[in-house]
Design an enzyme around this catalytic site. Structure first.
Site, PDB file in Angstrom:
ATOM      1  CG  HIS A  22      -1.611   1.312   1.466  1.00  0.00           C
ATOM      2  ND1 HIS A  22      -2.571   1.824   0.625  1.00  0.00           N
ATOM      3  CD2 HIS A  22      -1.454   2.236   2.449  1.00  0.00           C
ATOM      4  CE1 HIS A  22      -2.980   3.002   1.089  1.00  0.00           C
ATOM      5  NE2 HIS A  22      -2.309   3.283   2.188  1.00  0.00           N
TER       6      HIS A  22
ATOM      7  CG  ASP B 211       6.776  18.173 -26.358  1.00  0.00           C
ATOM      8  OD1 ASP B 211       7.015  17.706 -25.232  1.00  0.00           O
ATOM      9  OD2 ASP B 211       6.075  17.597 -27.207  1.00  0.00           O
TER      10      ASP B 211
ATOM     11  CD1 TRP C  22       6.032   3.700   4.317  1.00  0.00           C
ATOM     12  CD2 TRP C  22       7.314   4.424   2.644  1.00  0.00           C
ATOM     13  NE1 TRP C  22       6.415   4.980   4.608  1.00  0.00           N
ATOM     14  CE2 TRP C  22       7.209   5.447   3.602  1.00  0.00           C
ATOM     15  CE3 TRP C  22       8.079   4.659   1.501  1.00  0.00           C
ATOM     16  CZ2 TRP C  22       7.836   6.686   3.462  1.00  0.00           C
ATOM     17  CZ3 TRP C  22       8.708   5.898   1.368  1.00  0.00           C
ATOM     18  CH2 TRP C  22       8.578   6.891   2.339  1.00  0.00           C
TER      19      TRP C  22
ATOM     20  CB  SER D   9      11.030   6.226 -13.858  1.00  0.00           C
ATOM     21  OG  SER D   9       9.904   7.017 -14.138  1.00  0.00           O
ATOM     22  CB  SER D  10      11.942   9.667  -9.913  1.00  0.00           C
ATOM     23  OG  SER D  10      10.834   8.963  -9.523  1.00  0.00           O
TER      24      SER D  10
ATOM     25  CG  HIS E  16      12.018  14.903   6.160  1.00  0.00           C
ATOM     26  ND1 HIS E  16      10.945  14.479   6.901  1.00  0.00           N
ATOM     27  CD2 HIS E  16      11.798  16.206   5.909  1.00  0.00           C
ATOM     28  CE1 HIS E  16      10.140  15.500   7.117  1.00  0.00           C
ATOM     29  NE2 HIS E  16      10.634  16.561   6.533  1.00  0.00           N
TER      30      HIS E  16
ATOM     31  CD  GLU F  54       9.476  10.316  -2.180  1.00  0.00           C
ATOM     32  OE1 GLU F  54      10.460  10.648  -2.869  1.00  0.00           O
ATOM     33  OE2 GLU F  54       8.399   9.944  -2.664  1.00  0.00           O
TER      34      GLU F  54
ATOM     35  CE1 TYR G  30       8.136  19.619   4.064  1.00  0.00           C
ATOM     36  CE2 TYR G  30      10.063  18.262   4.481  1.00  0.00           C
ATOM     37  CZ  TYR G  30       9.016  19.030   4.953  1.00  0.00           C
ATOM     38  OH  TYR G  30       8.837  19.182   6.290  1.00  0.00           O
TER      39      TYR G  30
ATOM     40  CB  SER H 126       0.067  28.424  -5.470  1.00  0.00           C
ATOM     41  OG  SER H 126       0.548  28.044  -4.218  1.00  0.00           O
TER      42      SER H 126
ATOM     43  CG  HIS I 287      11.972  14.811  11.908  1.00  0.00           C
ATOM     44  ND1 HIS I 287      11.834  16.019  11.299  1.00  0.00           N
ATOM     45  CD2 HIS I 287      11.459  13.915  11.044  1.00  0.00           C
ATOM     46  CE1 HIS I 287      11.265  15.867  10.123  1.00  0.00           C
ATOM     47  NE2 HIS I 287      11.024  14.591   9.941  1.00  0.00           N
ATOM     48  CG  HIS I 288      11.495  10.434   9.704  1.00  0.00           C
ATOM     49  ND1 HIS I 288      10.170  10.276   9.344  1.00  0.00           N
ATOM     50  CD2 HIS I 288      11.930  11.528   9.035  1.00  0.00           C
ATOM     51  CE1 HIS I 288       9.840  11.226   8.487  1.00  0.00           C
ATOM     52  NE2 HIS I 288      10.889  12.000   8.286  1.00  0.00           N
TER      53      HIS I 288
ATOM     54  CB  THR J 157       4.846  25.061   6.427  1.00  0.00           C
ATOM     55  OG1 THR J 157       6.035  24.334   6.154  1.00  0.00           O
ATOM     56  CG2 THR J 157       3.662  24.277   5.920  1.00  0.00           C
TER      57      THR J 157
ATOM     58  CE  LYS K 224       5.365  26.923  -0.196  1.00  0.00           C
ATOM     59  NZ  LYS K 224       4.781  27.523  -1.397  1.00  0.00           N
TER      60      LYS K 224
ATOM     61  NE  ARG L 221       3.485   3.346  10.889  1.00  0.00           N
ATOM     62  CZ  ARG L 221       4.364   4.030  10.145  1.00  0.00           C
ATOM     63  NH1 ARG L 221       5.271   4.803  10.705  1.00  0.00           N
ATOM     64  NH2 ARG L 221       4.342   3.958   8.836  1.00  0.00           N
TER      65      ARG L 221
END
Lengths: 520, 186
Positions: A70, A99, A135, A163-164, A247, A249, A251, A262, A296-297, A322, A325, A444
């Site tokens: 998932h 293009d 994950w 790919s990314s 991390h 990732e 963002y 926006s 922080h993870h 943040t 924004k 979890r």
């Protein structure tokens, strides 16, 4: 090729060999929606199992495969490709380019995705099952204790990274080299800005993820001990490398969503975006800070107090850009002549729910408090508020906003609003109670739970089924629009919309801006 | 910067490919070694030095006693009997102390083990010196055999006064299968 300039080729080869940014964008969007449904199916299995305490439907080993797949499918298959698809469609149209800069690479970066996810999904039928280490696939769970599918998984991550990276290089090359004359950096629409910064983040951290899984591969097959304590390695090293990717990732997923809202909020407020410059600088600050907060993870792995404090303060600092924004979006709406079409509803839903997710993020950033929240459903609730109500809601908003431009047909507004309200209610019913069970200590990634969590879990599962079903309505609305929606021909589909993409005819022709537009 | 191609987009893309390759190399060339260096230097994770301590301490500090505790753990699937002969020692900082761990291999085949040390509290790591340790090397043991594994250590005279107890924990791993490769001993 000179005579092929007036329309797409016919048949299947159009899609296989296309170098047209609109075709590739469309394929990315459909592919990511298919992955959204697949990842959603896995989520439904998880919530069905958790409907009641005890083991009801699936084996614990299969449950672990479901949580893992998932996460992987939603992050790498649904959210990231959907925003790449959006970038493909919109960036050339927004900066007045004919293009993408590297159209053939563009084709390749899309077409390596479907076989990769087919391979990843096929591990479900392997002996030993699909990857089941979550994950985040922490070592040694994902190395020493993994089944044979880990090698397939590593290969998939490598290809997805490729790919990314190709997609990002293409976006950067396009934005830096193909802007219409007069389109300076500080005139670019904010969606282009957020994607430019996201693309730089991707180029910087996807190779780190590739390095991380390469070390796993070497540990599993070539006798090295990067993550094995027995050979002098360290499992904690895995977490440092993973979150150095992981991390930013986060963002990478949310910045394009910021870009989307926006664009949409000013259109339905009929006012220009408040504080454009500060939005650009805030985006850049968030991107910079994302590189210095990864631990922080990992508050609970036993890092020194000085480290905990550094990562705690650095993380809290992210709340400042943040906040800039969020206040800018609110101020854009302030005294605007608002109207509440579906894209605006989803954008406001994004704004409210993302802010809640931001606040729980602040709670989690407090190192001493995090020892209580760590690895509980509180974390699950937090990141679904930013991932689903953030990224997925903004993606829905984007589809409703630009679909009429793309296909020249208007979606059914009633159905769109219904989709929004069912999504909004279903989402909150699913994830709000998870804050409570998380604070009360429900861990979890476990297929069973203590009896006192039963009621909230049942509510959560009902919400999840409602939210999941509402996406079928979304699919139906999109198909109905493309096939038989009410035709629109005004270049400016929305009266408040601004930008170059609203100056070309509706529906957007196959080739646009073959001669660059004049930007004031 | 120098132009790499006549097409500016390909120029940009080439530079970005270089960045991506460098970030991949960064993981192996910078992140992994830097992590190990930082852990060694700062004693993070309770990692102790893999080398024998050779400096000489300026005499024994008779004024205080430090409690040193020994803990032994078998990693999952490791069948050896492994543990300290003495679980607690009272030592003076600066003095050279000796103790012995016992290991026996209950299986009928030869095995190779590696013990990984960890010191707690982690602030004490820099002040706990091993002059001789079985953990510096892999330990082979014939099937059914027993061995005494010696440990010699010094608690540094500069150990902060508030640290009264130091725990040295060993986890023993079965490295028979990986012993053929080069394995860093720590």
């Amino acid at each position: 090729m000179g005579d092929h300039h007036h329309g797409p080729a016919k048949g299947l080869s159009r899609w296989l060999f296309t170098t047209n940014h609109k075709d590739i964008g469309t394929m990315y969007l459909w592919f990511s929606f298919a992955m959204f449904i697949l990842g959603g199916t896995f989520a439904m299995i998880i919530r069905a199992e958790l409907f009641q305490p005890g083991l009801q439907l699936v084996e614990p080993a299969f449950f672990n495969q479901m949580t893992t797949l998932h996460g992987l499918v939603m992050v790498f298959g649904a959210i990231m490709p959907s925003f790449v698809g959006l970038a493909n469609w919109l960036i050339p149209m927004m900066i007045g380019a004919p293009d993408m800069a590297l159209p053939r690479m563009n084709n390749w970066s899309f077409w390596i995705l479907p076989p990769t996810f087919l391979l990843l999904a096929s591990t479900l039928f392997m002996e030993g099952g699909a990857p089941a280490a979550g994950w985040t696939f922490y070592a040694p769970l994902s190395t020493t204790y993994a089944g044979p599918s880990v090698t397939y998984f590593i290969f998939c991550i490598h290809v997805l990274g490729l790919s990314s990276i190709m997609g990002s290089i293409n976006i950067i090359a396009t934005v830096m080299n193909m802007r219409a004359p007069g389109m300076t950096y500080m005139k670019m629409p904010l969606f282009v800005w957020t994607w430019l910064i996201t693309a730089f983040l991707l180029v910087a951290v996807m190779p780190v993820l590739a390095g991380c899984v390469t070390m796993m591969l070497m540990d599993v097959h070539f006798g090295t001990s990067f993550f094995s304590a027995a050979g002098g390695g360290d499992p904690v090293l895995f977490q440092h490398v993973f979150w150095f990717f992981g991390h930013p990732e986060v963002y990478i997923i949310i910045l394009p969503a910021f870009g989307v809202v926006s664009q949409i909020i000013p259109a339905f407020s009929r006012k220009p975006l408040f504080g454009y410059d500060s939005m650009v600088y805030a985006t850049a600050s968030i991107a910079f800070l994302s590189f210095i907060v990864w631990a922080h993870h990992m508050y609970t792995v036993g890092i020194p107090v000085a480290g905990e404090l550094f990562f705690m303060y650095a993380t809290m600092l992210i709340a400042v850009p943040t906040g800039v924004k969020v206040f800018n979006w609110v101020t854009t709406m302030w005294r605007g002549s608002l109207s509440f079409e579906t894209p605006m509803l989803f954008s406001i839903g994004f704004l409210v729910l993302f802010t809640i997710g931001g606040f729980t993020g602040l709670m989690l950033s407090i190192a001493p408090a995090d020892f209580q929240y760590h690895d509980t459903y509180f974390v699950v609730a937090h990141f679904h508020y930013v991932m689903v109500a953030g990224a997925v809601f903004s993606m829905s908003a984007a589809i409703y906003f630009w679909l009429p431009k793309w296909c020249g047909r208007m979606y059914n507004e009633t159905m769109g609003k219904t989709h929004f309200w069912i999504s909004f209610i279903g989402f909150n019913v699913t994830f709000f109670p998870q804050h409570f069970v998380g604070l009360a200590g429900m861990p979890r990634r476990i297929p069973d739970y203590a009896l006192q969590f039963a009621d909230f879990n049942m509510i959560s599962s009902i919400g999840a089924f409602v939210y999941g079903l509402s996406q079928i309505l979304f699919l139906y609305n999109v198909i109905a629009t493309i096939v038989a929606g009410k035709p629109v021909s005004d270049p400016k589909v929305w009266d408040g919309a601004e930008g170059l993409e609203w100056t070309i005819p509706t529906p957007a022709p196959y080739h646009t801006f073959e001669t660059p537009p004049a930007v004031r | 910067m120098r132009k790499l191609s006549n097409n500016p987009a390909i120029d940009t893309a080439t530079k970005l490919v270089v960045v991506a390759v460098m970030m991949f190399a960064f993981v192996f060339v910078v992140m992994v070694p830097l992590y190990n260096v930082l852990c060694d230097a700062l004693g993070i994770n309770g990692k102790t030095s893999g080398q024998a301590y050779t400096s000489v301490q300026a005499g024994v500090d008779e004024s205080r006693l430090v409690t040193v505790q020994f803990v032994a753990t078998n990693n999952q699937g490791m069948p050896w009997e492994f543990g300290p002969t003495t679980t607690v020692m009272q030592v003076h900082p600066g003095a050279v102390n000796e103790t012995v761990f016992l290991a026996s291999n209950p299986l009928p085949r030869a095995m190779i083990a590696q013990a990984i040390p960890s010191v707690s509290p982690s602030r004490a790591v820099a002040y706990f010196h091993k002059t001789e340790c079985f953990c510096f090397n892999q330990q082979p043991l014939e099937g059914g055999a027993e061995a005494e594994l010696p440990l010699q250590y010094i608690v540094d005279r500069d150990l902060p006064a508030d640290i009264k107890t130091i725990t040295l924990s060993y986890t023993i791993f079965d490295v028979t299968d990986m012993a053929n490769g080069t394995v860093a001993a720590r």
